[in-house]
Design an enzyme around this catalytic site. Sequence first.
Site, PDB file in Angstrom:
ATOM      1  N   SER A  32       0.832  -1.207   0.000  1.00  0.00           N
ATOM      2  CA  SER A  32       0.000   0.000   0.000  1.00  0.00           C
ATOM      3  C   SER A  32       0.863   1.251   0.000  1.00  0.00           C
ATOM      4  CB  SER A  32      -0.916   0.005   1.233  1.00  0.00           C
ATOM      5  OG  SER A  32      -1.822  -1.077   1.212  1.00  0.00           O
TER       6      SER A  32
ATOM      7  N   HIS B 269      -2.396   6.523   4.117  1.00  0.00           N
ATOM      8  CA  HIS B 269      -2.778   5.120   4.268  1.00  0.00           C
ATOM      9  C   HIS B 269      -3.994   4.987   5.183  1.00  0.00           C
ATOM     10  CE1 HIS B 269      -2.329   1.012   6.132  1.00  0.00           C
ATOM     11  NE2 HIS B 269      -2.286   0.712   4.857  1.00  0.00           N
TER      12      HIS B 269
END
Length: 467
Positions: free
Chosen positions: A262, A288
């Site tokens: 990610s 995130h």
Amino acid sequence: MKKITIIGIGPGSISDMTSGAIEALGKCDAVVGYNYYLPFVRHLLRPGAIEAGSGMKQEMARVEVAFGLAEEGKDVCVISSGDAGIYGMAPLVLEMKRKLGSDVEVEVIPGISAFQKAASLLGAPVGHDFCVISLSDLMTPWALIEKRITAAAGADFVTAVYNPRSVGRYWQLHRLKELFLKERDASTPVGYVRQAGRPDEEAVLTTLGEFDPDKVDMFTVVLIGNSRSYTWDGRFITPRGYYRDEENSEDVGKGQAIMMESFRTIESELSDRNIPLDRKWALLHAIHTTADFEMEKILLADDDALGRIYRSLTEGGVRTIITDVTMAAAGIRKGALARLGIEVKCYLNEPGVAEEAARLGITRTQAAIRRAAAEHPDALYVFGNAPTALMELCSLIRHGKARPCGIVAAPVGFVHVCESKHMVKPFDGIPKIIVEGRKGGSNLAATLTNAILCRPDAEQLRPGRDV
């Protein structure tokens, strides 16, 4: 036999030609090509074979000659450097066949492209998805070329650049570098090879930031890596990912592996990837958690703020983090706290705090911060909910009753929120991470704290050690 065979002769060395190309050249009655390339194949021709050469920018005339010879019944080879289908003669021959309505048979024999030869000399730079872009604007508008450059850079393709520079084409490669630096880190590997496969061959390995476009010419191919490319032992490598699971198997769990992937995705989508690592580490954590790329504009961090706070918590004797609300405390990773020997405290529900707030006519979070500062004036203070608590800490600092080792200022809301964040900015000696404006929240405050606690992992972009 009326036939034209279009041959990619590779960079020019017989060792880089296919056996099919060598065989066709040895059988043909005539060879047609650019004057500069004919000497590369002359030794392969049979005695008596016709050579028909011409100069630069005379491609259409050469193909017309080839069709004329083929119509006479000759077996004709049209040569093209590299692969004839990549910026070569194959498209033009086939287009002219269609235009003329000719019944001449046409065969295409592939060759080793210049970017492939250059790649082999540099290592393995095109080990994953790649594209090839020509900077020649003789037949393609520059606006379209620039659009393609931007797309390639943004899509994280390894990119090979043909026709990078000439006497008249002196600025385009500078512009390409400028566009790539908007999408790629300055440390991205770049290699360029001049005269690949020829006697004057020269290969250079550098980085995107250090790359000097003025060092290349029209005989050079440039290769720009993607976000995972790296250099090792003088080689330029773009991995396929075979070792990813093996590298992660010992010390990276599934949760951390997902978080690492990610972070790589987030980093690739930042509008400015060349920000200082300390702020980038905090920013990646913030995005995130929130999936909000506006954080790029509103997340502020003092120089080396994360590093300075981390050192205070690990080397400076501070072992306490104070939060304004219990929800912020809950989001701070317990594994990181245990690993570093740090305690998180929230005084909001401590005995007597509510009564003191009522007696003084202040909020409970203000009263809690007063109690916390009396016991831990040097702690890391983290705010994800209550602007009045942050304002209270500012007042305590100004009156010498608190000297935090750092402040995470991310209260959320509509009343006094912006003002509370402005109030904390003047404290130059205290490292601060601030989410400007109305946005914030306990989850955001917690993730910024987690970024501090795993600051040593920033260099390798390995978040989530304690997940």
